[in-house]
Design an enzyme around this catalytic site. Structure first.
Site, PDB file in Angstrom:
ATOM      1  N   TYR A  68    -103.146  45.730 -59.394  1.00  0.00           N
ATOM      2  CA  TYR A  68    -104.436  46.029 -60.036  1.00  0.00           C
ATOM      3  C   TYR A  68    -104.192  46.388 -61.501  1.00  0.00           C
ATOM      4  O   TYR A  68    -104.868  45.890 -62.399  1.00  0.00           O
ATOM      5  CB  TYR A  68    -105.126  47.185 -59.302  1.00  0.00           C
ATOM      6  N   LYS A 113    -105.570  44.543 -64.912  1.00  0.00           N
ATOM      7  CA  LYS A 113    -106.438  45.263 -65.843  1.00  0.00           C
ATOM      8  C   LYS A 113    -105.793  45.395 -67.226  1.00  0.00           C
ATOM      9  O   LYS A 113    -106.484  45.431 -68.238  1.00  0.00           O
ATOM     10  CB  LYS A 113    -106.797  46.627 -65.247  1.00  0.00           C
TER      11      LYS A 113
HETATM   12  N1  NAP Z   1    -115.850  51.779 -59.729  1.00  0.00           N
HETATM   13  C1  NAP Z   1    -114.876  52.313 -60.439  1.00  0.00           C
HETATM   14  O1  NAP Z   1    -114.519  53.473 -60.255  1.00  0.00           O
HETATM   15  C2  NAP Z   1    -114.178  51.489 -61.498  1.00  0.00           C
HETATM   16  C3  NAP Z   1    -113.166  52.111 -62.229  1.00  0.00           C
HETATM   17  C4  NAP Z   1    -112.505  51.371 -63.180  1.00  0.00           C
HETATM   18  C5  NAP Z   1    -112.836  50.057 -63.398  1.00  0.00           C
HETATM   19  N2  NAP Z   1    -113.820  49.473 -62.676  1.00  0.00           N
HETATM   20  C6  NAP Z   1    -114.109  48.051 -62.933  1.00  0.00           C
HETATM   21  O2  NAP Z   1    -115.499  47.871 -63.063  1.00  0.00           O
HETATM   22  C7  NAP Z   1    -115.833  46.526 -62.718  1.00  0.00           C
HETATM   23  C8  NAP Z   1    -117.068  46.528 -61.841  1.00  0.00           C
HETATM   24  O3  NAP Z   1    -116.755  47.137 -60.622  1.00  0.00           O
HETATM   25  P1  NAP Z   1    -117.760  48.066 -59.820  1.00  0.00           P
HETATM   26  O4  NAP Z   1    -117.144  49.385 -59.739  1.00  0.00           O
HETATM   27  O5  NAP Z   1    -119.126  47.943 -60.356  1.00  0.00           O
HETATM   28  O6  NAP Z   1    -117.619  47.435 -58.346  1.00  0.00           O
HETATM   29  P2  NAP Z   1    -118.527  46.422 -57.529  1.00  0.00           P
HETATM   30  O7  NAP Z   1    -119.854  46.997 -57.264  1.00  0.00           O
HETATM   31  O8  NAP Z   1    -117.691  45.998 -56.368  1.00  0.00           O
HETATM   32  O9  NAP Z   1    -118.709  45.211 -58.526  1.00  0.00           O
HETATM   33  C9  NAP Z   1    -117.776  44.165 -58.631  1.00  0.00           C
HETATM   34  C10 NAP Z   1    -118.524  42.867 -58.718  1.00  0.00           C
HETATM   35  O10 NAP Z   1    -117.554  41.814 -58.839  1.00  0.00           O
HETATM   36  C11 NAP Z   1    -117.990  40.749 -58.022  1.00  0.00           C
HETATM   37  N3  NAP Z   1    -116.900  39.886 -57.595  1.00  0.00           N
HETATM   38  C12 NAP Z   1    -115.857  40.200 -56.806  1.00  0.00           C
HETATM   39  N4  NAP Z   1    -115.107  39.117 -56.572  1.00  0.00           N
HETATM   40  C13 NAP Z   1    -115.699  38.092 -57.235  1.00  0.00           C
HETATM   41  C14 NAP Z   1    -115.423  36.717 -57.384  1.00  0.00           C
HETATM   42  N5  NAP Z   1    -114.395  36.138 -56.759  1.00  0.00           N
HETATM   43  N6  NAP Z   1    -116.231  35.949 -58.145  1.00  0.00           N
HETATM   44  C15 NAP Z   1    -117.306  36.499 -58.755  1.00  0.00           C
HETATM   45  N7  NAP Z   1    -117.635  37.795 -58.636  1.00  0.00           N
HETATM   46  C16 NAP Z   1    -116.842  38.582 -57.896  1.00  0.00           C
HETATM   47  C17 NAP Z   1    -118.614  41.442 -56.816  1.00  0.00           C
HETATM   48  O11 NAP Z   1    -119.446  40.524 -56.141  1.00  0.00           O
HETATM   49  P3  NAP Z   1    -119.429  40.407 -54.537  1.00  0.00           P
HETATM   50  O12 NAP Z   1    -120.474  41.354 -54.093  1.00  0.00           O
HETATM   51  O13 NAP Z   1    -119.748  38.962 -54.281  1.00  0.00           O
HETATM   52  O14 NAP Z   1    -118.062  40.786 -54.062  1.00  0.00           O
HETATM   53  C18 NAP Z   1    -119.361  42.578 -57.482  1.00  0.00           C
HETATM   54  O15 NAP Z   1    -120.655  42.169 -57.878  1.00  0.00           O
HETATM   55  C19 NAP Z   1    -114.594  45.933 -62.053  1.00  0.00           C
HETATM   56  O16 NAP Z   1    -113.952  45.052 -62.953  1.00  0.00           O
HETATM   57  C20 NAP Z   1    -113.721  47.142 -61.788  1.00  0.00           C
HETATM   58  O17 NAP Z   1    -112.346  46.840 -61.803  1.00  0.00           O
HETATM   59  C21 NAP Z   1    -114.513  50.166 -61.743  1.00  0.00           C
END
Ligand code: NAP
Length: 338
Positions: free
Chosen positions: A212, A216
């Site tokens: 991961y 990133k």
């Molecule tokens: N949440 C945290 O604490 C956190 C911390 C640091 C960084 N981030 C980053 O923030 C970003 C958003 O994450 P989030 O926390 O909002 O989580 P999330 O709700 O799981 O959002 C991730 C999105 O990515 C989509 N996705 C996954 N695999 C995909 C694929 N193969 N093709 C197209 N879309 C895909 C998912 O769609 P599906 O529903 O179809 O899977 C979902 O809509 C990510 O890059 C994550 O690494 C989050």
């Protein structure tokens, strides 16, 4: 090295609000993974600022549900923007399948002649060992880093065209990568395991953090390299850590882990705010690079503050040209699909 700085784990209250963002009517946006989490919050805010927003994702059903939910939810108060002129659209995008990405871009290009801001927000975390993409790349590498790189490769011409448009001021055409504080856990010395980027042989929790973290770190490095290559043509590119948020990202974590970490997680709205800061803040007055005293290529921390990314990653970018090296490596890996 800890995966978070104190200020990333416990951010102060933001001085940035949606109210500082002007009307976005006439501008076009893509939010990958905008059906849920912080991408959803970003799409919702930009729609309410009258932008034309594409939610790019693999599930039409999820996107349509998100679109209906956004349309039926109240917008945050705004002192100058009159709501109601935005639009929301679904763009089919599966970052898991490199062979499908060009068709997604062609679909977008058949409808639009500009792209003002893209948030490369979609991502996965903590997928089980052995998870791979359609083409056999390690899942984090493929979905978080290679897919977005290829997507941006096809979209770069329309970003450059938008930056040349008479109504685009110097700092408004942006390519934003949603990275993570987890990039601090990427391999040393450069953030990328150059000899085994697909991390095929490593397994277990530590390896999972590396996978991961590496994907990133690649987001941070791609943002910096886009800024270096295309800043002179008017493009701003930034990476951001959206904060520790309660979203679907934790889908692969055990129930116990989720219960233990839940009190430390914030509402996804704050992650959206961080994304909006990256996309719209007007503190960037030129396209100068970070290492030359500017802000292009920078890393943003929650909830919309200029931050310092992992020292090993940024030292590599500034002193060892790791951004160029990664770019060339990705072009080589992806040449079959470019
Ligand atoms: N949440 C945290 O604490 C956190 C911390 C640091 C960084 N981030 C980053 O923030 C970003 C958003 O994450 P989030 O926390 O909002 O989580 P999330 O709700 O799981 O959002 C991730 C999105 O990515 C989509 N996705 C996954 N695999 C995909 C694929 N193969 N093709 C197209 N879309 C895909 C998912 O769609 P599906 O529903 O179809 O899977 C979902 O809509 C990510 O890059 C994550 O690494 C989050």
């Amino acid at each position: 090295m800890p995966l978070f700085t104190w200020s990333e784990a416990f951010p102060p209250k933001s001085s940035f609000t949606e109210n500082q963002i002007p009307d976005q009517q006439g501008r076009v946006f893509i939010v990958t993974g905008g059906s849920s989490g912080c991408g959803y919050e970003t799409a919702k805010a930009v729609y309410n600022l009258n932008g034309r927003v594409y939610i790019a994702g693999r599930s039409a059903k999820n996107a349509e549900e998100a679109i209906q939910k956004i349309k039926s939810s109240p917008a945050a108060p705004h002192s100058t923007v009159q709501r109601g002129k935005g639009s929301l659209h679904f763009l089919k995008l599966d970052l898991n399948d490199l062979g499908s990405i060009k068709a997604s871009v062609n679909e977008f290009l058949s409808k639009e002649s500009r792209l003002d801001v893209i948030w490369h927000n979609a991502g996965v975390m903590g997928a089980p060992d052995g998870s791979t993409t359609v083409q056999g790349f390690e899942l984090h590498l493929g979905v978080n880093a290679l897919g977005p790189f290829l997507l941006q490769h096809f979209l770069m011409p329309i970003c450059l065209k938008t930056a040349r448009h008479p109504d685009a001021t110097l700092n408004t055409t942006r390519v934003i990568f949603v990275t993570s504080a987890g990039h601090r856990g990427s391999p040393k010395p450069d953030g990328v395991n150059w000899s085994d980027v697909n991390t095929e042989t490593s397994t277990g929790i530590r390896a999972s953090l590396h996978k991961y973290g590496q994907s990133k770190a690649m987001n941070v490095m791609h943002a910096h390299e886009i800024a270096r290559r295309y800043g002179p043509q008017g493009v701003i590119s930034l990476s951001l850590h959206p904060g520790s948020l309660k979203t679907n990202l934790q889908r692969y974590q055990s129930g116990l882990f989720k219960t233990l970490t839940s009190p430390l997680l914030y509402d996804q709205h704050y992650g959206g705010l961080t994304e909006l800061f990256a996309g719209f803040n007007m503190e960037i007055t030129d396209t100068n690079m970070l290492e030359n005293g500017g802000k292009n290529g920078s890393y943003i921390q929650p909830w919309g503050r200029w931050g310092e990314g992992a020292p090993h990653v940024f030292e590599g970018l500034a002193k060892r040209k790791t951004g160029e090296r990664l770019w060339e490596m990705c072009e080589d890996i992806l040449k079959e699909w470019m």
